[in-house]
Design a protein around this motif. Structure first.
Motif, short mmCIF file in Angstrom:
data_model
loop_
_atom_site.label_atom_id
_atom_site.label_comp_id
_atom_site.label_asym_id
_atom_site.label_seq_id
_atom_site.Cartn_x
_atom_site.Cartn_y
_atom_site.Cartn_z
N VAL A 91 0.39 20.87 56.79
CA VAL A 91 -0.42 20.70 58.00
C VAL A 91 -0.62 22.05 58.69
CG1 VAL A 91 -0.42 19.67 60.32
CG2 VAL A 91 0.20 18.29 58.34
N LEU A 92 0.43 22.87 58.74
CA LEU A 92 0.33 24.19 59.36
C LEU A 92 -0.63 25.09 58.59
CD1 LEU A 92 1.33 26.20 61.50
CD2 LEU A 92 3.19 26.78 59.93
N VAL A 93 -0.52 25.09 57.28
CA VAL A 93 -1.44 25.90 56.45
C VAL A 93 -2.87 25.43 56.65
CG1 VAL A 93 -2.11 26.41 54.07
CG2 VAL A 93 0.27 26.62 54.76
N HIS A 94 -3.09 24.13 56.71
CA HIS A 94 -4.44 23.60 56.91
C HIS A 94 -4.99 24.00 58.28
CE1 HIS A 94 -7.86 20.98 56.23
NE2 HIS A 94 -7.68 20.48 57.44
N ALA A 95 -4.15 23.96 59.31
CA ALA A 95 -4.60 24.34 60.65
C ALA A 95 -4.96 25.82 60.72
CB ALA A 95 -3.52 24.02 61.68
N ILE A 96 -4.16 26.66 60.07
CA ILE A 96 -4.46 28.09 60.04
C ILE A 96 -5.73 28.34 59.22
CG2 ILE A 96 -3.63 30.35 59.27
CD1 ILE A 96 -0.78 29.23 59.83
N ALA A 97 -5.88 27.60 58.14
CA ALA A 97 -7.09 27.74 57.32
C ALA A 97 -8.34 27.37 58.11
CB ALA A 97 -6.97 26.89 56.06
N ALA A 121 -11.09 26.49 49.75
CA ALA A 121 -9.84 26.79 49.04
C ALA A 121 -9.39 28.22 49.31
CB ALA A 121 -10.04 26.57 47.54
N GLY A 122 -10.35 29.13 49.49
CA GLY A 122 -10.00 30.51 49.80
C GLY A 122 -9.29 30.65 51.14
N ALA A 123 -9.77 29.90 52.14
CA ALA A 123 -9.13 29.95 53.46
C ALA A 123 -7.73 29.34 53.40
CB ALA A 123 -9.98 29.22 54.48
N THR A 124 -7.57 28.27 52.65
CA THR A 124 -6.25 27.65 52.50
C THR A 124 -5.29 28.59 51.79
OG1 THR A 124 -7.31 25.48 52.44
CG2 THR A 124 -5.04 25.62 51.66
N ALA A 163 -4.36 31.44 54.17
CA ALA A 163 -3.42 30.99 55.20
C ALA A 163 -2.01 30.87 54.63
CB ALA A 163 -3.88 29.66 55.79
N GLY A 164 -1.89 30.27 53.46
CA GLY A 164 -0.58 30.16 52.81
C GLY A 164 0.00 31.52 52.46
N ALA A 165 -0.84 32.42 51.99
CA ALA A 165 -0.37 33.76 51.63
C ALA A 165 0.10 34.52 52.86
CB ALA A 165 -1.48 34.53 50.92
N ILE A 166 -0.62 34.39 53.97
CA ILE A 166 -0.20 35.07 55.20
C ILE A 166 1.17 34.55 55.64
CG2 ILE A 166 -0.69 35.30 57.67
CD1 ILE A 166 -3.68 35.31 56.92
N LEU A 167 1.31 33.24 55.66
CA LEU A 167 2.59 32.65 56.09
C LEU A 167 3.74 33.10 55.20
CD1 LEU A 167 1.72 28.99 57.07
CD2 LEU A 167 2.59 30.79 58.54
N VAL A 168 3.60 32.91 53.91
CA VAL A 168 4.70 33.20 52.98
C VAL A 168 5.02 34.70 52.96
CG1 VAL A 168 5.38 33.17 50.54
CG2 VAL A 168 4.32 31.16 51.56
N THR A 169 3.99 35.53 52.87
CA THR A 169 4.22 36.97 52.77
C THR A 169 4.95 37.50 53.98
OG1 THR A 169 2.24 37.24 51.41
CG2 THR A 169 3.08 39.20 52.53
N TYR A 170 4.48 37.17 55.17
CA TYR A 170 5.07 37.75 56.36
C TYR A 170 6.41 37.12 56.73
CZ TYR A 170 1.20 40.86 56.91
OH TYR A 170 0.29 41.86 56.69
#
Length: 189
Positions: free
Chosen positions: A130-136, A151-154, A157-164
């Motif tokens: 849900v968080l990844v979808h909201a950020i996307a 799919a690119g935005a999702t 968003a997932g890459a930003i969250l996991v990486t940081y």
């Protein structure tokens, strides 16, 4: 040589973390300006998400990296010659024992977070989705939530969250373990 190794490791990890964070920033900026729509909003959402994720990772790394005071289990003699296992300041030598309050709180929070995280693993995965979808939605042109998010935005968003979160965890853990641990050991000498 052994005292120099942590500084070398800390330096290289700090350099690697800085390079990865800068590379992530470049990728975020390129993504935000390559996507159709309000670029400033995309950039604001992506950078705010990255900073918040980094701080959450730093906090977790700090909690996991707090050095523990190793107790020898030796009983202390008080000034009157009585035996005491109370870790109060030693009146005979004038040295103080380090406070273990922060490490005890860290240990308690770590156990609590891991226990609650393992019990709620299924619902945590759903909440992460849900968080990844909201950020996307914040970094794509769909603002109403009715149109499907690309799919690119999702993925971004997932890459930003996991990486940081991972970079923040590594930074928090390394700084707390090596730098803070070294400072504590210098204070005890």
């Amino acid at each position: 040589m052994t005292m120099r190794l942590p500084r070398v490791v800390t330096g290289w990890l700090a350099l690697l973390s800085g390079v990865l964070a800068a590379a992530g920033l470049v990728v975020i900026v390129v993504y935000c300006f390559a996507t159709d729509g309000p670029h400033a909003r995309y950039l604001a959402v992506a950078l705010t998400t990255g900073m918040a994720s980094f701080l959450v990772g730093c906090l977790a790394g700090f909690l996991f990296g707090i050095p523990r005071v190793v107790s020898t289990g030796a009983l202390r003699l008080t000034q009157d010659g009585k035996v005491s296992d109370d870790p109060k300041p030693d009146a005979v030598t004038g040295q103080f024992t380090p406070s273990t309050n922060l490490s005890e709180i860290s240990d308690w929070l770590t156990k609590l977070l891991l226990g609650a995280g393992l019990v709620q693993l299924g619902s945590l995965a759903r909440l992460a989705g849900v968080l990844v979808h909201a950020i996307a939605q914040g970094i794509s042109t769909t603002t109403t939530g009715t149109a499907p998010v690309s799919a690119g935005a999702t993925a971004m968003a997932g890459a930003i969250l996991v990486t940081y979160v991972v970079l923040g965890f590594l930074d928090g853990y390394v700084v707390t373990t090596l730098w803070y641990g070294r400072r504590l050991s210098e204070m005890q000498v």
